[in-house]
Design an enzyme around this catalytic site. Structure first.
Site, PDB file in Angstrom:
ATOM      1  CB  CYS A  65      -0.912  -0.062   1.226  1.00  0.00           C
ATOM      2  SG  CYS A  65      -1.513   1.499   1.841  1.00  0.00           S
ATOM      3  CB  CYS A  68       0.583   1.956   4.105  1.00  0.00           C
ATOM      4  SG  CYS A  68      -1.092   1.338   4.062  1.00  0.00           S
TER       5      CYS A  68
END
Ligand SMILES: [Zn+2]
Length: 150
Positions: A65, A68
């Site tokens: 991700c 993230c």
């Protein structure tokens, strides 16, 4: 008990910081609060996140991700700024499917603030630093108020 090495932001001394403890970690040399940043998985989430004496910022993230990876340094910065008042617990959702399911994570990153296991705030998706800081501080002040009123 697992521990991580944390460099004191005040004096630069390397300290070993336990994953779980009754108080909050302090520098062995200058005694100021250390940032408390700990990974947790399904098996140790309760011990690390729910039994902490300070509110816990939970970062539910994934290795694939990109947002993230962008929000992670901001969270570590906040854990450093608010050292002694918050513990940052990082949960890789792919490695901790039961924890991800328990909090009904549908998007990563999902950020939670927990205190003694109770949810104080939840944020799905990354935020810019000033908004993250405001979001965290709101949650921390509600934790303080709850503490004050019992
Ligand atoms: Zn120090």
């Amino acid at each position: 008990m697992e521990s991580t090495k944390t460099k004191c932001p005040h004096c630069g001394t390397a300290n070993r910081v336990p994953a779980a403890a009754t108080g909050t970690p302090r520098c062995g040399k200058c005694h100021r609060p250390l940032p408390w940043i700990v990974p947790a998985g399904d098996d140790d989430f309760a011990e690390i996140a729910e039994q902490a004496s300070v509110p816990v910022l939970v970062d539910l993230w994934a290795t694939w991700c990109r947002p993230c990876l962008m929000v992670s340094p901001a969270l570590e910065q906040l854990a450093t700024e608010r050292a002694g008042h918050v513990k940052l617990v990082k949960v890789d959702v792919d490695a901790a499917p039961r924890t991800a399911q328990r909090f009904a994570v549908r998007a990563v990153p999902t950020l939670l603030v927990l205190h003694h296991g109770a949810g104080l705030a939840r944020q799905a998706g990354a935020l810019p630093m000033p908004e993250l800081r405001r979001w965290l501080d709101d949650a921390l002040s509600s934790a303080t108020q709850k503490e004050a009123t019992g």
